[in-house]
Structure formats: C-alpha cells, structure tokens
Motif scaffolding. Structure first.
Motif, short mmCIF file in Angstrom:
data_model
loop_
_atom_site.label_atom_id
_atom_site.label_comp_id
_atom_site.label_asym_id
_atom_site.label_seq_id
_atom_site.Cartn_x
_atom_site.Cartn_y
_atom_site.Cartn_z
N ASP A 87 -13.53 -67.87 20.09
CA ASP A 87 -14.96 -67.71 20.32
C ASP A 87 -15.37 -66.24 20.37
OD1 ASP A 87 -15.08 -70.44 20.44
OD2 ASP A 87 -15.07 -70.55 22.63
N GLY A 88 -14.47 -65.37 20.80
CA GLY A 88 -14.79 -63.95 20.89
C GLY A 88 -14.24 -63.13 19.75
N ALA A 89 -13.95 -63.79 18.62
CA ALA A 89 -13.31 -63.11 17.49
C ALA A 89 -14.16 -61.96 16.96
CB ALA A 89 -13.01 -64.11 16.37
N PHE A 90 -15.48 -62.15 16.91
CA PHE A 90 -16.34 -61.09 16.39
C PHE A 90 -16.30 -59.86 17.29
CE2 PHE A 90 -20.33 -58.80 15.91
CZ PHE A 90 -20.41 -58.66 14.53
N CYS A 91 -16.34 -60.10 18.59
CA CYS A 91 -16.27 -58.99 19.54
C CYS A 91 -14.92 -58.27 19.42
CB CYS A 91 -16.48 -59.50 20.96
SG CYS A 91 -16.43 -58.21 22.23
N ILE A 92 -13.85 -59.04 19.30
CA ILE A 92 -12.50 -58.44 19.18
C ILE A 92 -12.40 -57.63 17.89
CG2 ILE A 92 -10.05 -59.00 18.88
CD1 ILE A 92 -10.56 -61.45 20.68
N LEU A 93 -12.96 -58.16 16.80
CA LEU A 93 -12.95 -57.43 15.53
C LEU A 93 -13.73 -56.12 15.66
CD1 LEU A 93 -12.41 -57.20 12.48
CD2 LEU A 93 -14.49 -58.56 12.11
N SER A 94 -14.88 -56.19 16.32
CA SER A 94 -15.71 -54.99 16.49
C SER A 94 -15.01 -53.94 17.33
CB SER A 94 -17.05 -55.37 17.14
OG SER A 94 -17.78 -56.27 16.32
N ILE A 95 -14.33 -54.39 18.39
CA ILE A 95 -13.58 -53.44 19.22
C ILE A 95 -12.46 -52.80 18.40
CG2 ILE A 95 -12.04 -53.23 21.22
CD1 ILE A 95 -13.69 -55.43 22.55
N GLY A 96 -11.79 -53.60 17.57
CA GLY A 96 -10.73 -53.07 16.72
C GLY A 96 -11.25 -52.00 15.77
N ILE A 97 -12.41 -52.26 15.16
CA ILE A 97 -13.01 -51.27 14.26
C ILE A 97 -13.36 -50.00 15.04
CG2 ILE A 97 -15.01 -50.76 12.81
CD1 ILE A 97 -15.06 -53.74 12.07
N GLY A 98 -13.92 -50.19 16.25
CA GLY A 98 -14.31 -49.04 17.06
C GLY A 98 -13.12 -48.21 17.50
N VAL A 99 -12.05 -48.86 17.96
CA VAL A 99 -10.85 -48.15 18.41
C VAL A 99 -10.21 -47.40 17.24
CG1 VAL A 99 -8.49 -48.44 19.27
CG2 VAL A 99 -10.39 -49.68 20.35
N THR A 100 -10.11 -48.06 16.10
CA THR A 100 -9.54 -47.42 14.91
C THR A 100 -10.35 -46.20 14.50
OG1 THR A 100 -8.74 -49.58 14.13
CG2 THR A 100 -8.85 -47.80 12.51
#
Length: 236
Positions: free
Chosen positions: A140-153
């Motif tokens: 359910d939180g996949a979009f948020c997790i993806l966004s955090i991954g992009i931000g951290v990278t």
C-alpha cells in the motif's frame, strides 16, 4: 512559447464547477434521475462540511506532494540532468560525476534490496496479517517508498558531486518542483472541488458513467493542469 490567450486551469475548473451547478439545477427542475441541485441549502451545508475533507483526503494531493519532493531532489541535485545526458549521449561525464553516479546507484540498489527482502524475504515484519505482499503496508505504501528511494539516491548524488553541502540545500531541492510549478496546487484545489461537486450532483449516474470512468476523469482533471502549467510565467 507561452500562450497568454489560454485561460488558467484553476479558472477552467472554477467555471466547470458553475457549469455543473447549472446542469444540476436544470436536472433537478426536470426531475432527471439521481440528479441533486447543488445550488441549494442542503448542498451548501454539504460543501461547508466536506470541502476540507474532500481536499485533505484526496489521493491526488498526497501523491503530488510526495512526487514533487522526490522529483524535485532528482532534478535539483543534478542527477536527472546527468541521466538525461547519458540517454542523449551528450557531453562526457567528469570523473566526479561518474563516481557520484556509482555511489548513488549503489545506494539505490541497497535500498531496494532491503525493500525486496522485507517484501518477499523470510521475515514477516511489515507484510499483511496473512504474510502476503499484496495488501501489506509495503504494498500500500509502495509509491511513498519509491519516492523516498528516489530522494535518498538524489541526495547521495548531490553530496558526492558537491552540489549539496548543508541540509538547506536538500530542502531547496525538495521545494524545487513547487517553485517550478507554483500555481499548480491552486489548480489542483479547484479540480478536486469540481470533481466533488460533479459526483455529489449525481450527474455521473444520470450520464451512465461507470466508477472506473469517474476515477479516470478524476485523475485527468488532477494531473492535466501540471502539463498546462508550463505555459504560465513562474514567480520569483
């Protein structure tokens, strides 16, 4: 080229709101099936009570804010520009840029490896009560997790490439898309309220629209102003 003859999307949705109001009034007068007049005391009470809820519970608002912050970092840190140059095969990358890309890709790989282990590994920490990935918090939180991954990278790239030095630089990166599309949130507000009025009026039922077509219309209305925003001047 910016075309000054176009009406701003926020104004378009404001006018569409009144079009729905007029159609609902006509439909109420002629007893159209399922149509409610939104120019009425009952509708006024409904809008006063649910305007804030319609906005704050909108999935589009949540996604746009998260998307703006992560993509803002991606572009502002320089990582987006480097990838674009690689795709276009433009100017060669410097030694520092190559090292920064390697560092950011390693962090991205480690981040999503942890995600994969949590999603499909032997530990049932953040999966659903049945142990399945579907309908789990991770799913359910996949979009948020993806966004955090992009931000951290992007942050890793920004620091290793010396584009970022302090936390202020990161915050500026997260706010970049908001400054790039300054009036989009206003357009989104009017789009959400237009769709709320459209659904409340009962016109979708009268027109025979399915739930999937209403959802598609909702997302088109919420995201189309983002494309139109490029034609309007930016504020300093």
């Amino acid at each position: 080229m910016r075309n000054k003859n176009f009406i701003h999307p926020a104004t378009v949705f404001f006018l569409l709101w009144w079009l729905v109001a007029i159609l609902s009034w006509i439909g109420n007068v002629y007893a159209w099936t399922g149509v409610k007049n939104i120019i009425s005391t009952e509708a006024l009470r409904w809008f006063l009570r649910y305007t804030e809820e319609n906005l704050m519970s909108s999935p589009a608002l949540y996604i746009v804010i998260i998307f703006f912050m992560s993509v803002g970092l991606f572009v502002h840190s320089g990582l987006g520009g480097v990838f674009w140059r690689i795709v276009k095969r433009e100017r060669k990358l410097s030694g520092k840029e190559k090292k920064s890309i390697v560092a950011s890709l390693l962090v991205a790989a480690a981040y999503f490896m942890v995600y994969a282990l949590l999603a499909w590994g032997p530990w049932n920490i953040v999966r659903g009560v049945t142990g399945r990935y579907v309908d789990s918090p991770l799913h359910d939180g996949a979009f948020c997790i993806l966004s955090i991954g992009i931000g951290v990278t992007s942050m890793v790239y920004g620091y290793t490439a010396d584009h970022y030095r302090t936390d202020t630089d990161i915050v500026r990166g997260m706010s970049y898309m908001f400054s790039r599309f300054p009036s989009y949130i206003v357009s989104l507000f009017f789009a959400i309220q237009f769709m709320a009025a459209f659904k409340y009026s009962g016109l979708p039922i009268y027109f025979g629209m399915s739930d999937s077509s209403i959802d598609l219309m909702y997302w088109i209305c919420c995201l189309a102003p983002l494309w139109a925003e490029r034609d309007y001047p930016k504020y300093n």
